[in-house]
Design a protein around this motif. Structure first.
Motif: not given
Length: 359
Positions: A57-65
């Motif tokens: 989830d941390a990777a998804r959050a960084e990509i989306d941001a």
């Protein structure tokens, strides 16, 4: 160089030799002195050890941001990030330019002037991953009009579902026309070709072509033609200089964009950008090149040209032009080319030569 106040780019290096090309590209772009912040989401094999998942989830959050993503290439470990960038973020238009530059190792005797862009629909067609056993089609009782056989009675075998939607076709075709209009303002012909196998697949590919004709009516300043895809494949090889923007369904776009890259000099020179309504990522068209991983000879040009597209997307137009011109200058000189282009230079040598031109 002028541009926005700043931007954040997520970097997913991928596997194989791809991280070598990505690292070289980041070093060159850093030399442009732009207000860019690189973030490195935990993705791939290393993320399994640190986060218990190859795409946490941390990777998804960084990509989306982030404002955009620079992606290397994946042989599996980073596929979760790729699926998210593509289907999760609905980046429906895969834009793959092919432009010959002096110094590119083209197989053609007269490649000068080749400057085309394939816009590939990126989410539909046969890329639904919906396959199965022919026997499972028995409840549907599908009968072929060619020989009267029912699909589930053909014998042991498999099927795949091909799906073309009105909305999916309309948005990617419109992306192609908008691109052609922008290219026309820069001196390109302003012409869109839509190609599909309309004679054999009148319902699916026929829909794609009909949507193309409908969208064309909204762009009277852009020329429009429709070809059967095998006729287009011949034209791509025989008369590539006549092509400007080409819009294709997913599978044909995937295959024929690689063929187009070969006309200019190979996949090591082929960039791409994938665009949605509110997301974009950029990656070389080549794969992970596992056979040369760790040797320091992967050609970073495709990744650097993808970075040019990234900078354009972020609004750093001056920097994009400077990087593009530097790449052209290095190839015109011909002294720092990697083995795939007939040279003996390393990845670092080529990148350093490009960096020297933008310094």
């Amino acid at each position: 160089m002028t541009g926005p106040a700043g931007a954040t780019v997520a970097v997913v290096p991928g596997e194989g030799a791809a991280p070598e090309a990505v690292d070289a590209t980041l070093a060159v772009v850093d030399g442009l002195g732009l207000p860019l912040t690189w973030v490195h989401p935990p993705v791939g094999a290393g993320a399994v050890e640190s986060h218990g998942s190859a795409f946490p989830d941390a990777a998804r959050a960084e990509i989306d941001a982030a404002d955009a993503t620079l992606f290397g290439a994946t042989s599996g470990a980073s596929v979760g990030a790729l699926f998210h960038l593509r289907w999760g973020r609905q980046t429906y238009a895969n834009v793959r330019p092919t432009r010959f530059r002096p110094g590119f190792s083209s197989p053609l005797s007269h490649p000068d002037g080749i400057d085309l862009v394939i816009v590939r629909e990126n989410l539909e067609d046969l890329y639904l991953f919906l396959e199965g056993d022919l026997a499972d089609l028995a409840p549907l009782d599908l009968t072929s009009p060619t020989d009267g056989r029912r699909a589930h009675e053909m014998g042991p075998g498999r099927y795949a579902i091909k799906a073309i939607t009105e909305a999916g076709s309309e948005r990617v075709v419109r992306h192609g026309f908008e691109l052609a209009r922008r290219r026309k303002a820069r001196g390109c012909p302003g012409r869109v070709v839509v190609a599909a196998k309309t004679n054999m697949l009148p319902q699916t590919d026929g829909l794609f072509a009909r949507i193309g004709e409908q969208v064309a009516a909204d762009y009277p300043d852009v020329e429009h033609e429709t070809f059967i895809v095998d006729d287009f494949a011949h034209r791509l090889v025989a008369r590539p200089h006549e092509l400007d923007v080409v819009v294709l369904p997913n599978l044909y776009g995937d295959v024929l964009s690689d063929a187009a890259a070969a006309l200019a000099g190979g996949l090591g020179l082929a960039p791409s950008g994938c665009y949605g309504d509110d997301a974009a990522y950029f990656e070389s068209a080549h794969g992970t090149a596992d056979d040369i991983a760790g040797q320091g000879i992967v050609n970073p040009t495709a990744t650097m040209l993808s970075a040019v597209m990234l900078l354009e997307h972020l609004g750093f137009d001056d920097a994009a032009r400077a990087l593009d011109a530097a790449i052209s200058a290095v190839y015109a000189e011909g002294r720092h080319l990697t083995p795939d282009q007939g040279g003996t230079s390393t990845t670092a040598d080529l990148a350093a030569a490009v960096a020297a031109h933008v310094a």
